[in-house]
Design an enzyme around this catalytic site. Sequence first.
Site, PDB file in Angstrom:
ATOM      1  N   HIS A 191       0.858   0.765  -3.801  1.00  0.00           N
ATOM      2  CA  HIS A 191       2.283   0.910  -3.454  1.00  0.00           C
ATOM      3  C   HIS A 191       3.176  -0.036  -4.264  1.00  0.00           C
ATOM      4  O   HIS A 191       4.356   0.232  -4.434  1.00  0.00           O
ATOM      5  CB  HIS A 191       2.467   0.670  -1.948  1.00  0.00           C
ATOM      6  CG  HIS A 191       3.765   1.198  -1.415  1.00  0.00           C
ATOM      7  ND1 HIS A 191       4.059   2.543  -1.370  1.00  0.00           N
ATOM      8  CD2 HIS A 191       4.865   0.565  -0.933  1.00  0.00           C
ATOM      9  CE1 HIS A 191       5.267   2.709  -0.875  1.00  0.00           C
ATOM     10  NE2 HIS A 191       5.789   1.522  -0.600  1.00  0.00           N
ATOM     11  N   ASP A 217      -2.213   4.469  -3.375  1.00  0.00           N
ATOM     12  CA  ASP A 217      -1.175   4.034  -2.419  1.00  0.00           C
ATOM     13  C   ASP A 217      -1.587   4.505  -1.019  1.00  0.00           C
ATOM     14  O   ASP A 217      -1.664   5.716  -0.774  1.00  0.00           O
ATOM     15  CB  ASP A 217       0.158   4.676  -2.835  1.00  0.00           C
ATOM     16  CG  ASP A 217       1.328   4.156  -2.021  1.00  0.00           C
ATOM     17  OD1 ASP A 217       1.093   3.645  -0.904  1.00  0.00           O
ATOM     18  OD2 ASP A 217       2.459   4.284  -2.495  1.00  0.00           O
ATOM     19  N   SER A 267      10.468   2.818  -2.725  1.00  0.00           N
ATOM     20  CA  SER A 267       9.903   2.982  -1.394  1.00  0.00           C
ATOM     21  C   SER A 267      10.979   3.460  -0.405  1.00  0.00           C
ATOM     22  O   SER A 267      11.508   4.562  -0.575  1.00  0.00           O
ATOM     23  CB  SER A 267       9.246   1.654  -0.980  1.00  0.00           C
ATOM     24  OG  SER A 267       8.481   1.802   0.165  1.00  0.00           O
TER      25      SER A 267
HETATM   26  C1  MLT Z   1       9.693   4.272   4.529  1.00  0.00           C
HETATM   27  O1  MLT Z   1       9.644   3.860   5.672  1.00  0.00           O
HETATM   28  O2  MLT Z   1      10.717   4.642   3.961  1.00  0.00           O
HETATM   29  C2  MLT Z   1       8.380   4.346   3.826  1.00  0.00           C
HETATM   30  O3  MLT Z   1       7.352   4.271   4.740  1.00  0.00           O
HETATM   31  C3  MLT Z   1       8.255   3.305   2.813  1.00  0.00           C
HETATM   32  C4  MLT Z   1       8.452   1.945   3.362  1.00  0.00           C
HETATM   33  O4  MLT Z   1       9.573   1.493   3.391  1.00  0.00           O
HETATM   34  O5  MLT Z   1       7.488   1.283   3.757  1.00  0.00           O
END
Ligand code: MLT
Length: 207
Positions: free
Chosen positions: A188, A157, A107
């Site tokens: 996710h 997701d 992520s």
């Molecule tokens: C981010 O902010 O890098 C993406 O939205 C993924 C997350 O960290 O939630």
Amino acid sequence: MEFQPFQYIYKSAGNPAAPTLLLLHGTGGDENDLIELAARFGNQNNLLSLRGNVSEHGMPRFFKRLGMGVFDEEDLKFRTDELVDFVGKIAAQEGFDPKKLVALGYSNGANIAGSTLFMHPGFLGGAILLRPMQPFKVLEPVSGGHVPVFATTGTTDPTIRQSDTKKYMDLLKKSGYAVTHQELQTGHNLTQEDLHLAVAWFHERFK
Ligand code: MLT
């Protein structure tokens, strides 16, 4: 603004020729988060796990964001340079081979790994991007990205549009990266399938 050091964990495999997994957690995680997951890749790898230097209401991240999925791109650029500088110094200090550095990011961690692939194409020896998003809204292919990249995304997701993922994967390919992209019937959160696929991919290329 000056570069800050990162909180980190380094675990040596005791072999200077070993690959090093660079562990990059998701929002709200820390340097302990991915250690167990990294053990699934075997005990023959060095591990370098960082804690993001940005705090969003107490949740560590690798760079600032302005809203869900809207990144502070100036901060992302600065934080990417900061990370590359720091990891280079730790490689020299701990004596691992920086050419054998494989990012393993989830992520938010996958997103700074992706930014590194575009801003510093020679830096990583490979990357595993779990639930990545394109790090910069406007992105051109770069040259010199010849290393393997593995990505998994989830079809349900809610944070990532599948059409955006396709464009992002195409940009990686146009930059020369050897991309393996797996779309999983999930959201996710990570699943066992992510791990099975990532471990198999890694062993084929880095053993
Ligand atoms: C981010 O902010 O890098 C993406 O939205 C993924 C997350 O960290 O939630």
